[in-house]
Write a protein that holds these residues in place. Structure first.
Motif, short mmCIF file in Angstrom:
data_model
loop_
_atom_site.label_atom_id
_atom_site.label_comp_id
_atom_site.label_asym_id
_atom_site.label_seq_id
_atom_site.Cartn_x
_atom_site.Cartn_y
_atom_site.Cartn_z
N ALA A 484 0.83 -1.21 0.00
CA ALA A 484 0.00 0.00 0.00
C ALA A 484 0.86 1.25 0.00
O ALA A 484 0.57 2.24 -0.71
CB ALA A 484 -0.93 -0.01 1.21
N ILE A 485 1.95 1.25 0.78
CA ILE A 485 2.86 2.39 0.80
C ILE A 485 3.58 2.52 -0.55
O ILE A 485 3.71 3.63 -1.10
CB ILE A 485 3.88 2.24 1.94
CG1 ILE A 485 3.16 2.34 3.30
CG2 ILE A 485 4.96 3.31 1.84
CD1 ILE A 485 4.04 2.02 4.49
N LEU A 486 4.02 1.40 -1.10
CA LEU A 486 4.69 1.45 -2.41
C LEU A 486 3.76 1.94 -3.51
O LEU A 486 4.17 2.74 -4.37
CB LEU A 486 5.23 0.06 -2.77
CG LEU A 486 6.43 -0.43 -1.96
CD1 LEU A 486 6.75 -1.88 -2.32
CD2 LEU A 486 7.66 0.45 -2.21
N GLU A 487 2.54 1.49 -3.50
CA GLU A 487 1.60 1.95 -4.50
C GLU A 487 1.41 3.46 -4.40
O GLU A 487 1.30 4.17 -5.42
CB GLU A 487 0.25 1.24 -4.36
CG GLU A 487 -0.72 1.58 -5.46
CD GLU A 487 -2.02 0.79 -5.38
OE1 GLU A 487 -2.94 1.12 -6.14
OE2 GLU A 487 -2.11 -0.13 -4.55
N GLY A 488 1.41 3.97 -3.16
CA GLY A 488 1.29 5.41 -2.98
C GLY A 488 2.52 6.16 -3.47
O GLY A 488 2.41 7.14 -4.21
N LEU A 499 0.52 10.00 2.82
CA LEU A 499 0.45 8.62 3.31
C LEU A 499 0.30 8.57 4.82
O LEU A 499 -0.42 7.72 5.36
CB LEU A 499 1.67 7.84 2.86
CG LEU A 499 1.66 7.46 1.37
CD1 LEU A 499 3.04 7.01 0.92
CD2 LEU A 499 0.63 6.39 1.08
N VAL A 500 0.96 9.49 5.52
CA VAL A 500 0.78 9.55 6.97
C VAL A 500 -0.66 9.93 7.30
O VAL A 500 -1.29 9.36 8.21
CB VAL A 500 1.78 10.56 7.58
CG1 VAL A 500 1.46 10.80 9.07
CG2 VAL A 500 3.21 10.05 7.42
N ALA A 501 -1.22 10.87 6.55
CA ALA A 501 -2.61 11.26 6.76
C ALA A 501 -3.57 10.12 6.48
O ALA A 501 -4.67 10.04 7.06
CB ALA A 501 -2.95 12.46 5.86
N THR A 508 7.74 4.41 9.17
CA THR A 508 7.70 3.34 8.17
C THR A 508 7.70 3.89 6.75
O THR A 508 8.43 3.42 5.88
CB THR A 508 6.45 2.45 8.39
OG1 THR A 508 6.48 1.92 9.71
CG2 THR A 508 6.41 1.32 7.39
N VAL A 509 6.90 4.94 6.53
CA VAL A 509 6.83 5.54 5.20
C VAL A 509 8.18 6.11 4.79
O VAL A 509 8.65 5.92 3.66
CB VAL A 509 5.73 6.61 5.14
CG1 VAL A 509 5.73 7.29 3.76
CG2 VAL A 509 4.37 6.01 5.42
N LYS A 510 8.83 6.82 5.73
CA LYS A 510 10.14 7.40 5.42
C LYS A 510 11.17 6.32 5.12
O LYS A 510 12.03 6.49 4.24
CB LYS A 510 10.60 8.27 6.60
CG LYS A 510 9.87 9.59 6.72
CD LYS A 510 10.19 10.52 5.54
CE LYS A 510 11.66 10.91 5.53
NZ LYS A 510 11.98 11.76 4.34
N ASN A 552 10.75 15.58 3.01
CA ASN A 552 10.84 15.82 4.45
C ASN A 552 9.65 16.56 5.02
O ASN A 552 9.69 17.04 6.16
CB ASN A 552 12.13 16.60 4.76
CG ASN A 552 13.36 15.76 4.49
OD1 ASN A 552 13.43 14.59 4.87
ND2 ASN A 552 14.35 16.35 3.80
N LEU A 553 8.60 16.72 4.23
CA LEU A 553 7.41 17.41 4.74
C LEU A 553 6.65 16.53 5.72
O LEU A 553 6.68 15.32 5.63
CB LEU A 553 6.51 17.81 3.57
CG LEU A 553 7.14 18.80 2.57
CD1 LEU A 553 6.16 19.08 1.44
CD2 LEU A 553 7.51 20.09 3.28
#
Length: 553
Positions: A484-488, A499-501, A508-510, A552-553
């Motif tokens: 799911a993160i990769l698709e994003g 993705l955090v939202a 994990t996303v970073k 880095n946002l």
């Protein structure tokens, strides 16, 4: 004034650069059209050269051969229906056009030049071609035909101009590569063009695999109002006669058979089978070899290869080490037995010991780490490439898109090989694709029906088995989260903040974003593989290898 018009739609598979073979296919189609009373035989965009030609199209010698082949084809097809075929046109002043040529009476009667040049996803046409002026209708059997080439039909202006200048039927020759869900998108856009113009429309696509791209056919005819009159099969080579008749309200196609279309799971699988099969055939290979680990990725690649080439042409090799479980040995044997492929076993403990002994003086005082794990993978790559060289079988790599994205693969190890059919398939889709293949069988599959991938292979926790009790989730998030993160990040170009939202942990996303960035150099050296999405690694997504920016946002 004619009240009927017979068209032969030729949905066929060219080979890039093979002018003689492609011209022979065109002559065969033209002969079938003459036998069947066609007024026009229609072939796809760039059929004579194959598609995509990339920079081959810029070679003057190649363009001279194209022109000579086209003239010879016109002479051979003089006595019968007109023949429309895609081929580049050089204007003699350095300009090259993506063109569609109408051959009739022994000569090139009409040339239509593509106006809108796609320059996104896998296409670089503005780099290779000049944009042609919008062409008006041309005449065949007294009927005014308009021919927007592929991308020209995705914009309203070209067909609008054709309708305003008297076109009666729209013919759209295409070289449109497969992408999940693309057939529905094509039809929606073409319905819009038909509604806007009030004219019937023929959409002809090519078939076959070329490098990473697969052309999926699925050609169709729409009548005024957007009604589907003819639907050709997806992926299959096919010739279809379509009869048009003049009515009080204009021309319309006589309705014909509507071939059922595959769902997304079948279409993806078929694309991988065709992509692998045509890559082999067009490259001159007939046999495949792969490392069969007992895991799900290599099992799926083995099934795709067996369906594409036949089980008798697939050699599987189990390369166990001290960390290979008994289950993996049993599962590899189960996959090979169910598919009907050959399975050999070559233990890597001896070569591993020799390499570790050779490196021991240099590694003295260091602790065992990822280096020793990767040596195992590289030994396997070396042994498999040795077998490939000796017996002339192309080595397949087996890394899924999730692994390729984050670099969970060993360069010069399990990444070694000539083709990777699952390169654009995320791990979560690998699981479901295996279940689909076990539950479905089609006439185009050369391997047996039934459960060719044992359920235990699908259900067990994935592991590289490069150290004791290793699991993929020791190093990566669970695959549903990772994918799911990769698709994003990869497919949708979402920001870390977005993705955090959406509910994913920032840390994990970073981390995943970082792994994607530092793995670009591996992907740059990876084998080509079947494109399934609009963001496949290679032409769809092109990032610098050295890149100091992070979100880095």
């Amino acid at each position: 004034m004619a009240d009927t018009f017979r068209l032969l739609m030729v949905q066929a598979n060219p080979r890039v650069g093979d002018l003689a073979a492609n011209a022979a296919k065109a002559r065969e189609a033209w002969a079938a059209g003459r036998e069947g009373g066609a007024d026009l035989v229609m072939l796809p965009e760039m059929f004579l050269t194959g598609y995509q030609t990339q920079d081959l199209i810029r070679r003057p010698a190649f363009l001279r051969d194209v022109a000579a082949t086209l003239q010879k084809l016109a002479a051979d097809c003089a006595d019968g229906p007109a023949l429309g075929i895609g081929a580049p046109e050089a204007d003699g002043e350095g300009g090259i056009y993506n063109a569609w040529h109408v051959l009739s009476g022994g000569r090139i009667e009409t040339v239509i030049r593509k106006h809108h040049l796609p320059n996104d996803e896998v296409f670089d046409e503005r780099r290779l071609f000049r944009s042609g002026m919008v062409s008006g209708p041309w005449v065949c059997k007294g009927i005014r035909l308009g021919t927007p080439i592929c991308e020209d039909a995705w914009h309203p202006d070209v067909i609008e101009t054709l309708a305003e200048t008297g076109a009666e039927i729209i013919l759209v020759p295409n070289g449109s590569p497969y992408q999940r869900g693309k057939l529905e998108v094509r039809q929606i856009v073409m319905v819009s063009r038909v509604v806007e113009s009030g004219l019937p429309l023929v959409y002809l696509n090519m078939t076959g695999g070329q490098d990473d791209q697969v052309y999926d056919g699925g050609s169709f005819v729409l009548n005024p109002g957007g009604r589907l009159a003819v639907q050709m099969a997806a992926f299959d080579d096919e010739m279809r006669f379509v009869d048009f008749r003049r009515t009080d309200d204009g021309w319309e196609a006589v309705p014909g058979p509507l071939a059922p279309q595959p769902d997304a799971w079948e279409a993806d699988y078929r694309a991988m089978v065709i992509g692998l099969g045509d890559y082999f055939r067009k490259s001159g290979f007939s046999r495949a070899i792969l490392g069969l680990s007992g895991g799900i990725d290599s099992a799926l690649v083995a099934a795709i290869a067996a369906d594409a080439l036949g089980p008798e042409n697939v050699d599987c090799v189990m390369l166990p080490s001290e960390y290979t479980s008994a289950h993996s040995l049993e599962d590899a044997e189960g996959v090979a037995r169910a598919l009907g492929t050959r399975l050999d076993t070559v233990a890597i403990d001896g070569p591993r010991a020799a390499i570790e002994a050779a490196l021991a003086p240099l590694f003295a005082g260091t602790k065992a780490d990822l280096t020793e794990e990767n040596i195992q993978s590289r030994i396997r790559g070396l042994l498999l490439m040795g077998l490939s060289n000796k017996f002339g079988a192309m080595l397949l790599t087996t890394g899924n898109k999730s692994e390729v994205a984050v670099g969970y693969c060993t360069i010069y190890g399990d990444m070694a090989g000539g083709y990777n059919p699952i390169k654009d398939l995320y791990k979560t889709r690998v699981f479901e694709t295996c279940r689909w293949r076990n539950a479905n069988h089609r006439p185009w599959m050369k391997a047996p029906a039934g459960e060719v991938i044992p359920v235990r292979v699908i259900d067990k926790p994935p592991s590289a088995e490069l150290r004791a009790d290793q699991k993929d989730e020791d190093s990566l998030p669970p695959y549903p989260v990772l994918d799911a993160i990769l698709e994003g990040l990869v497919d949708r170009e979402l920001s870390v903040a977005e993705l955090v939202a959406a509910g994913y942990e920032r840390e994990t996303v970073k981390r995943i974003e970082h792994l994607i960035a530092i793995s670009e150099w591996k992907r740059f050296q990876s084998a080509p593989g079947t494109r399934l999405t609009g963001r496949a690694f290679w032409l769809d997504r092109r990032y610098p290898i050295v890149n100091g920016w992070r979100d880095n946002l």
